[in-house]
Design an enzyme around this catalytic site. Sequence first.
Site, PDB file in Angstrom:
ATOM      1  N   HIS A 108       0.164   6.593  -3.429  1.00  0.00           N
ATOM      2  CA  HIS A 108       1.210   6.829  -4.416  1.00  0.00           C
ATOM      3  C   HIS A 108       0.701   7.108  -5.828  1.00  0.00           C
ATOM      4  CE1 HIS A 108       4.241   5.651  -1.515  1.00  0.00           C
ATOM      5  NE2 HIS A 108       3.584   4.539  -1.277  1.00  0.00           N
ATOM      6  N   HIS A 126      -4.430  -1.941  -1.671  1.00  0.00           N
ATOM      7  CA  HIS A 126      -3.306  -1.438  -0.885  1.00  0.00           C
ATOM      8  C   HIS A 126      -2.462  -0.449  -1.687  1.00  0.00           C
ATOM      9  CE1 HIS A 126      -0.199  -1.350   2.158  1.00  0.00           C
ATOM     10  NE2 HIS A 126       0.701  -1.618   1.230  1.00  0.00           N
ATOM     11  N   LYS A 181       1.808  12.985   5.884  1.00  0.00           N
ATOM     12  CA  LYS A 181       2.651  12.079   5.113  1.00  0.00           C
ATOM     13  C   LYS A 181       4.047  12.690   5.072  1.00  0.00           C
ATOM     14  CE  LYS A 181       3.581   8.669   2.167  1.00  0.00           C
ATOM     15  NZ  LYS A 181       3.523   7.243   2.506  1.00  0.00           N
TER      16      LYS A 181
END
Length: 213
Positions: free
Chosen positions: A141, A101, A184
């Site tokens: 990220h 994740h 995004k």
Amino acid sequence: LYKYVNEELFSKPTYASFIKLLDNYQRATGREEEVTAEELREQDRFLEEVMKTELMKKLFAFLQGKNRYGSEQEFVQDLKEMWFGLYSRGDGERDSSGFEHVFSGTALPGAGPCSAPGRGLIPRSHLCLGEVKKGKVSGFHNWIRFYLLEKQGIVNYFSHNFDGPWDTYPDVLGLQFSWDGFYKEVGSAFIGCSPEFEFGLYSLCFLARPGRA
């Protein structure tokens, strides 16, 4: 975003073992992960390499001083469960993990091009994609993965903001970009840090602020 990165950096043990992990996951949620013996060895190799670093040794010493762990072996076992233990993100299937994740991501079934079955990004790629929810990118990220995807032409960088420039790396950027047509709106990433820095920092946050990290 990136004009130049010295890719010799990626041959360092923590970087190389980190990148090896990124193609170990199915892209779609709702499908139980099948963890192979080779993937388990890659997990162990990454943990072995990060625990050789001064940063992770200091983190263990700090946590041991707080009576959180009695031995390095206990710490490593907890890291393995924390990051690589499987849990369900939907339909009751054990289809995700903390590492997937945070660092690799998944794709929801039917969420555009990444919903095709199989592992990895595209043929010949060694990375999985960011998570897509309702047509927008979620997660995504890690600067190393961003760099490698941008190099392949899959990520289209739009803009960034930050409160720097700082005197030393890592910087922290707020980013806008699209991945394979998915937008995004705002995301953040440490830029230029080592895998052990992010791994150690996020581990400390998880342990110090359970349920709020």
